[in-house]
Design a protein around this motif. Sequence first.
Motif, PDB file in Angstrom:
ATOM      1  N   ALA A 168       0.830  -1.204   0.000  1.00 25.15           N
ATOM      2  CA  ALA A 168       0.000   0.000   0.000  1.00 25.15           C
ATOM      3  C   ALA A 168       0.864   1.253   0.000  1.00 25.15           C
ATOM      4  O   ALA A 168       0.608   2.206  -0.752  1.00 25.15           O
ATOM      5  CB  ALA A 168      -0.931  -0.009   1.222  1.00 25.15           C
ATOM      6  N   LEU A 169       1.903   1.270   0.833  1.00 28.86           N
ATOM      7  CA  LEU A 169       2.764   2.453   0.904  1.00 28.86           C
ATOM      8  C   LEU A 169       3.527   2.638  -0.402  1.00 28.86           C
ATOM      9  O   LEU A 169       3.702   3.771  -0.868  1.00 28.86           O
ATOM     10  CB  LEU A 169       3.739   2.333   2.078  1.00 28.86           C
ATOM     11  N   ALA A 170       3.958   1.495  -1.014  1.00 30.83           N
ATOM     12  CA  ALA A 170       4.672   1.600  -2.284  1.00 30.83           C
ATOM     13  C   ALA A 170       3.758   2.178  -3.353  1.00 30.83           C
ATOM     14  O   ALA A 170       4.164   3.060  -4.122  1.00 30.83           O
ATOM     15  CB  ALA A 170       5.197   0.232  -2.704  1.00 30.83           C
ATOM     16  N   ALA A 171       2.498   1.729  -3.376  1.00 34.30           N
ATOM     17  CA  ALA A 171       1.546   2.246  -4.356  1.00 34.30           C
ATOM     18  C   ALA A 171       1.372   3.751  -4.171  1.00 34.30           C
ATOM     19  O   ALA A 171       1.365   4.529  -5.131  1.00 34.30           O
ATOM     20  CB  ALA A 171       0.205   1.531  -4.218  1.00 34.30           C
ATOM     21  N   LEU A 172       1.264   4.150  -2.919  1.00 28.90           N
ATOM     22  CA  LEU A 172       1.097   5.570  -2.595  1.00 28.90           C
ATOM     23  C   LEU A 172       2.302   6.367  -3.079  1.00 28.90           C
ATOM     24  O   LEU A 172       2.168   7.437  -3.688  1.00 28.90           O
ATOM     25  CB  LEU A 172       0.952   5.706  -1.077  1.00 28.90           C
ATOM     26  N   ALA A 173       3.496   5.814  -2.821  1.00 27.74           N
ATOM     27  CA  ALA A 173       4.721   6.509  -3.221  1.00 27.74           C
ATOM     28  C   ALA A 173       4.786   6.638  -4.746  1.00 27.74           C
ATOM     29  O   ALA A 173       5.132   7.702  -5.279  1.00 27.74           O
ATOM     30  CB  ALA A 173       5.942   5.758  -2.706  1.00 27.74           C
ATOM     31  N   VAL A 174       4.424   5.552  -5.454  1.00 30.88           N
ATOM     32  CA  VAL A 174       4.446   5.594  -6.916  1.00 30.88           C
ATOM     33  C   VAL A 174       3.510   6.676  -7.428  1.00 30.88           C
ATOM     34  O   VAL A 174       3.860   7.490  -8.283  1.00 30.88           O
ATOM     35  CB  VAL A 174       4.059   4.212  -7.502  1.00 30.88           C
ATOM     36  N   VAL A 175       2.281   6.744  -6.843  1.00 33.41           N
ATOM     37  CA  VAL A 175       1.312   7.748  -7.274  1.00 33.41           C
ATOM     38  C   VAL A 175       1.889   9.154  -7.091  1.00 33.41           C
ATOM     39  O   VAL A 175       1.756  10.015  -7.962  1.00 33.41           O
ATOM     40  CB  VAL A 175      -0.008   7.592  -6.501  1.00 33.41           C
ATOM     41  N   PHE A 176       2.583   9.385  -5.989  1.00 26.51           N
ATOM     42  CA  PHE A 176       3.106  10.731  -5.742  1.00 26.51           C
ATOM     43  C   PHE A 176       4.284  11.051  -6.629  1.00 26.51           C
ATOM     44  O   PHE A 176       4.364  12.124  -7.208  1.00 26.51           O
ATOM     45  CB  PHE A 176       3.479  10.906  -4.277  1.00 26.51           C
TER      46      PHE A 176
END
Lengths: 240, 379
Positions: free
Chosen positions: B136-144
Amino acid sequence: MKSGLILRPFLVVLLLAMVLRPVWFTPLLAPLAPENGPVIYERASLWSLTISHLGLVLAASLSATVVAVGLAVFVTRPIGAAFLPLSRTVTNIGQTFPPVAVLALAVPALGFGAGPTLVALFLYGLLPIFDNAVTGLRTLPPVTMDAARGIGLSPSQRLRTVELPLALPVILTGVRLSVVIALGTATIGSTVAARTLGEVIIAGLLTNNTAFVVQGGVITGLLALLIHDGLVLLEKRLSA
Amino acid sequence: MRAVSPPGLVFAIVGGALLCVPFMTLAANRIVAGHGVMVWALGYWPALMGMIAALGAGLSPRPTLRLFAGALGLACITAQVSQGADLLLADAGDYARTSPAAGFWGLLAVFSLLIADALTQLHPRPLLRAGLLIVALAALAVVFWSGLLGDLSIAQEYVSRARQFWTALAQHLQLALGSLAVAVVIGFPLGVLCHRRGGLRRAMLPMLSFLQTIPSLAMFGIMIPLLAWVATTVPGAREIGIAGIGFAPAFVALVLYSLLPVVGNTVAGLDAVPPATSDAARGMGLSATQQLWQVELPLGLPVLLTGVRIVMVQNIGLAVIAGLIGGGGFGSFVFQGLNQTATDLILLGALPTVLLALVAAVLMDILVDLARPVSETAR
């Protein structure tokens, strides 16, 4: 407790004096005020701020209690049982939301003033009450419940005459947690222009006037302490 | 098994209603209020269809399917808001700002709850949960970092204070975790002493719960004159950075708030060790110190860690108030934003705080579960 017998009335008198006759404390607070600066907060009467502070907390906590207990009754009946895991998850997640952040997030949605503060206090207040009400209603002694069924009480009669009265002390603990949080969060409500005692502290912080900070801080501290203490006494009396 | 998941039905109804409120807003600049734009007016049909499909799949009684439905929903609202920002800004002025509106935030909540509800039912093991958290955190980081959301108003706000943002994060963590560390160093031995001496416990615990009752703003405020006094009277105090305003009073206030959960849970954790176990340990000839480290501490660890979890989540929230007394952290954005009525600046402070608190809670829950004896975790 003996110390409580002396301490409690003393603190009540101290609180009343600080709110109603702030001028009495001028000599004590004067060393903390900036030179030639005001010592006692006079932009609004402390009494009216206290009343509006307590009014906000009371309105938010009362409505939160009604809604939270209602929801807790719903998820502990057969019809709402499917929502029990979800409601637990929501309460767990919700309680990790910082109260200040809830307040700050309510502002873009609702604007400034008492509105967002009331909503934030209400939303945040729901969680501990709901949590405790569910625990209270689910941990009733099975023997008592069997007896209630055995003497032919209907489900709604059982709820009103057996379950809710037995769960009351646990529910009250939740109410107390929620009220104490609300008292603290309401203080921060002043930053979004709600009229609360936080106004005094924030005025002191903005003008570097420690006298205001101490005045506001001690009054809100005493208020929270006495209300907490009063609710603990009530719980003890009810569960005895 | 039912044909439809009752919570899923509620999500579908609420989600359907949320599709009919403004999804984004467009404003002429960063201060004025914007006007709302409906999701269908953004004209990006794949995302809208995806949202509807996700709400539909959320009705399924199968938790795995609902988990994926929630993830699909989150992906779709992200795509929609990214595409929508391009569309809205394409024919707007230079200072125009676009933000997600009630519809987006509501759907974000609905899809997140859908995932949370599915996960509650699936009840993954602690290590799997840790994996999910990382994903989840990786997905968030990718989006940002991909710049997908770069056109949004809050991202613009971030760009103009990127350096301040990371300083604020560092300060916030220093305040919240540093005070936790100090509280553990003081509170753990105090808890052990309270566990052994009933008299100390009866004096200590009420005093600490009294401290916790004091409203945070009042506590922070009262620390200011106290520390100003320390700074002027204790030699050397000023040199190590103690002052009436700023970091020090916020830090001390947070330590005081942290003591009750740490001491209380240490006592509760040690109390929970069965008397028979303690007797056996004593019978084997373990000294009091050996008993503590080899028997009581490992057995009481889950309760102890629960105390640390409470403090961590609580401190991350309370550290916001440090912003009011110049202590730094995300609170400085929140209160600046409130002063300037700049919504994005408020969000720039509040959203990372909420995220930090959530991550801390999930992480600590995993640790608490790992600390439990194997027989319990395996259930």
